[in-house]
Design a protein around this motif. Sequence first.
Motif, PDB file in Angstrom:
ATOM      1  N   GLU A 143      -6.199  -3.794  16.630  1.00  8.20           N
ATOM      2  CA  GLU A 143      -5.096  -4.552  17.232  1.00  8.20           C
ATOM      3  C   GLU A 143      -4.718  -5.770  16.404  1.00  8.20           C
ATOM      4  N   ASP A 144      -5.607  -6.182  15.490  1.00  6.95           N
ATOM      5  CA  ASP A 144      -5.353  -7.375  14.689  1.00  6.95           C
ATOM      6  C   ASP A 144      -4.399  -7.109  13.520  1.00  6.95           C
ATOM      7  N   PHE A 145      -4.201  -5.841  13.170  1.00  7.39           N
ATOM      8  CA  PHE A 145      -3.373  -5.519  12.022  1.00  7.39           C
ATOM      9  C   PHE A 145      -1.896  -5.644  12.357  1.00  7.39           C
ATOM     10  N   GLY A 146      -1.139  -6.141  11.376  1.00  7.82           N
ATOM     11  CA  GLY A 146       0.296  -6.278  11.578  1.00  7.82           C
ATOM     12  C   GLY A 146       1.039  -4.999  11.268  1.00  7.82           C
ATOM     13  N   ASN A 147       2.336  -5.012  11.555  1.00  7.95           N
ATOM     14  CA  ASN A 147       3.189  -3.864  11.285  1.00  7.95           C
ATOM     15  C   ASN A 147       3.276  -3.589   9.792  1.00  7.95           C
ATOM     16  N   LEU A 148       3.418  -4.644   8.982  1.00 10.18           N
ATOM     17  CA  LEU A 148       3.512  -4.516   7.534  1.00 10.18           C
ATOM     18  C   LEU A 148       2.163  -4.866   6.909  1.00 10.18           C
ATOM     19  N   LEU A 149       1.600  -3.958   6.140  1.00  5.95           N
ATOM     20  CA  LEU A 149       0.259  -4.167   5.619  1.00  5.95           C
ATOM     21  C   LEU A 149       0.207  -5.099   4.414  1.00  5.95           C
ATOM     22  N   TYR A 150       1.166  -5.020   3.510  1.00  4.20           N
ATOM     23  CA  TYR A 150       1.037  -5.801   2.281  1.00  4.20           C
ATOM     24  C   TYR A 150       1.072  -7.306   2.523  1.00  4.20           C
ATOM     25  N   PRO A 151       1.966  -7.816   3.358  1.00  5.34           N
ATOM     26  CA  PRO A 151       1.858  -9.245   3.695  1.00  5.34           C
ATOM     27  C   PRO A 151       0.532  -9.570   4.390  1.00  5.34           C
ATOM     28  N   PHE A 152       0.017  -8.614   5.165  1.00  2.43           N
ATOM     29  CA  PHE A 152      -1.255  -8.794   5.870  1.00  2.43           C
ATOM     30  C   PHE A 152      -2.409  -8.853   4.866  1.00  2.43           C
ATOM     31  N   TYR A 153      -2.365  -7.995   3.841  1.00  3.29           N
ATOM     32  CA  TYR A 153      -3.390  -8.045   2.795  1.00  3.29           C
ATOM     33  C   TYR A 153      -3.444  -9.439   2.164  1.00  3.29           C
ATOM     34  N   TYR A 154      -2.271  -9.991   1.918  1.00  5.17           N
ATOM     35  CA  TYR A 154      -2.193 -11.295   1.252  1.00  5.17           C
ATOM     36  C   TYR A 154      -2.698 -12.405   2.169  1.00  5.17           C
ATOM     37  N   GLU A 155      -2.339 -12.311   3.439  1.00  2.00           N
ATOM     38  CA  GLU A 155      -2.732 -13.338   4.407  1.00  2.00           C
ATOM     39  C   GLU A 155      -4.237 -13.337   4.650  1.00  2.00           C
ATOM     40  N   ILE A 156      -4.838 -12.166   4.785  1.00  2.00           N
ATOM     41  CA  ILE A 156      -6.244 -12.061   5.160  1.00  2.00           C
ATOM     42  C   ILE A 156      -7.180 -12.008   3.954  1.00  2.00           C
ATOM     43  N   CYS A 157      -6.735 -11.312   2.899  1.00  2.00           N
ATOM     44  CA  CYS A 157      -7.633 -11.062   1.757  1.00  2.00           C
ATOM     45  C   CYS A 157      -7.156 -11.689   0.459  1.00  2.00           C
ATOM     46  N   ASN A 158      -6.027 -12.375   0.496  1.00  2.07           N
ATOM     47  CA  ASN A 158      -5.468 -12.997  -0.712  1.00  2.07           C
ATOM     48  C   ASN A 158      -5.212 -11.974  -1.824  1.00  2.07           C
ATOM     49  N   GLN A 159      -4.848 -10.769  -1.430  1.00  2.00           N
ATOM     50  CA  GLN A 159      -4.543  -9.712  -2.399  1.00  2.00           C
ATOM     51  C   GLN A 159      -3.043  -9.412  -2.346  1.00  2.00           C
ATOM     52  N   PHE A 160      -2.371  -9.675  -3.463  1.00  2.00           N
ATOM     53  CA  PHE A 160      -0.915  -9.548  -3.528  1.00  2.00           C
ATOM     54  C   PHE A 160      -0.545  -8.243  -4.226  1.00  2.00           C
ATOM     55  N   VAL A 161       0.183  -7.382  -3.530  1.00  2.00           N
ATOM     56  CA  VAL A 161       0.652  -6.128  -4.119  1.00  2.00           C
ATOM     57  C   VAL A 161       1.978  -6.390  -4.810  1.00  2.00           C
ATOM     58  N   SER A 162       1.982  -6.153  -6.115  1.00  3.69           N
ATOM     59  CA  SER A 162       3.156  -6.466  -6.919  1.00  3.69           C
ATOM     60  C   SER A 162       3.962  -5.242  -7.318  1.00  3.69           C
ATOM     61  N   SER A 163       3.293  -4.098  -7.473  1.00  4.01           N
ATOM     62  CA  SER A 163       3.986  -2.892  -7.913  1.00  4.01           C
ATOM     63  C   SER A 163       3.237  -1.667  -7.424  1.00  4.01           C
ATOM     64  N   ALA A 164       3.855  -0.507  -7.562  1.00  4.16           N
ATOM     65  CA  ALA A 164       3.211   0.727  -7.119  1.00  4.16           C
ATOM     66  C   ALA A 164       3.789   1.910  -7.878  1.00  4.16           C
ATOM     67  N   VAL A 165       2.958   2.940  -7.996  1.00  5.52           N
ATOM     68  CA  VAL A 165       3.382   4.217  -8.581  1.00  5.52           C
ATOM     69  C   VAL A 165       3.214   5.275  -7.501  1.00  5.52           C
ATOM     70  N   GLU A 166       4.267   6.065  -7.271  1.00  2.00           N
ATOM     71  CA  GLU A 166       4.222   7.087  -6.239  1.00  2.00           C
ATOM     72  C   GLU A 166       4.450   8.478  -6.825  1.00  2.00           C
ATOM     73  N   LYS A 167       3.773   9.455  -6.247  1.00  2.00           N
ATOM     74  CA  LYS A 167       3.936  10.851  -6.642  1.00  2.00           C
ATOM     75  C   LYS A 167       4.152  11.680  -5.389  1.00  2.00           C
ATOM     76  N   LEU A 168       5.175  12.523  -5.405  1.00  2.00           N
ATOM     77  CA  LEU A 168       5.518  13.326  -4.233  1.00  2.00           C
ATOM     78  C   LEU A 168       5.240  14.798  -4.499  1.00  2.00           C
ATOM     79  N   THR A 169       4.595  15.448  -3.530  1.00  2.00           N
ATOM     80  CA  THR A 169       4.360  16.891  -3.589  1.00  2.00           C
ATOM     81  C   THR A 169       4.570  17.479  -2.197  1.00  2.00           C
TER      82      THR A 169
END
Length: 245
Positions: A167-193
């Motif tokens: 219940e503590d997790f927010g709707n958006l995870l990446y801002p939550f990662y930064y708020e709780i763990c100080n981990q900032f997601v800057s980029s991503a690589v995606e693959k679709l199958t």
Amino acid sequence: MRRKILESIEGLNIPRYEQVRWEIQCLLTESQWDADKPLPTESELAKRYEVSVGTVRKAVEKLVEDGVLQKQQGRGTFLKQPNFETSLSRFFKFRDKNSDYVTPTGVVKKVALINGISKINKKLNLKDHERLVYLERIRVIDHKIILSERIWLPESLFHPLAGLRIEDFGNLLYPFYYEICNQFVSSAVEKLTFKKNHIDAYLSNGIDESLVKICRVAKNLKGEPIEYRESFGLADNFSYEITIN
């Protein structure tokens, strides 16, 4: 470690503005920079790194081009928080009961600390024995589950999440990662199958229904992988769209 890396960069005869660019990325990462706080001025950065203002300006402009920083007229230069939610709209188009296009709401269903998984750890540049924080998450529209996600994170970076209630997790995870763990997601690589003969417990799909599988490796400001994610959705909802300028 950082000093050794810097010395190795200098040994490769990399342009000074690229070295300053890397130093700024380290500054943003290691100081857990607030996205609402402007960076030091170009003159201040030039003094800090003992280079010309022109060298700093070139480094900053490159980071702006890369989407790491953004300039705001009259305010300064700021850390940019990418909107990864919009990536879903490239693959799926979801409508609510009013037939309006909407972004699904995220709900975490499970959080656990698990032993390392060789193929997952490899994607995160971890040793096989290093433990992971594991999340299961659904995406919902009008109380209907339309996406199912499995997420793996390095325990060394995200251990505070393992002690939280779902219940503590927010709707958006990446801002939550930064708020709780100080981990900032800057980029991503995606693959679709496309996935056949796969049953997802959350989607409750039939064995004969094809699923779309999107694998994402998300990275921090230094380009290091810090999240691996697998998202599943019904192929009937798939609709690839991209704008090319």
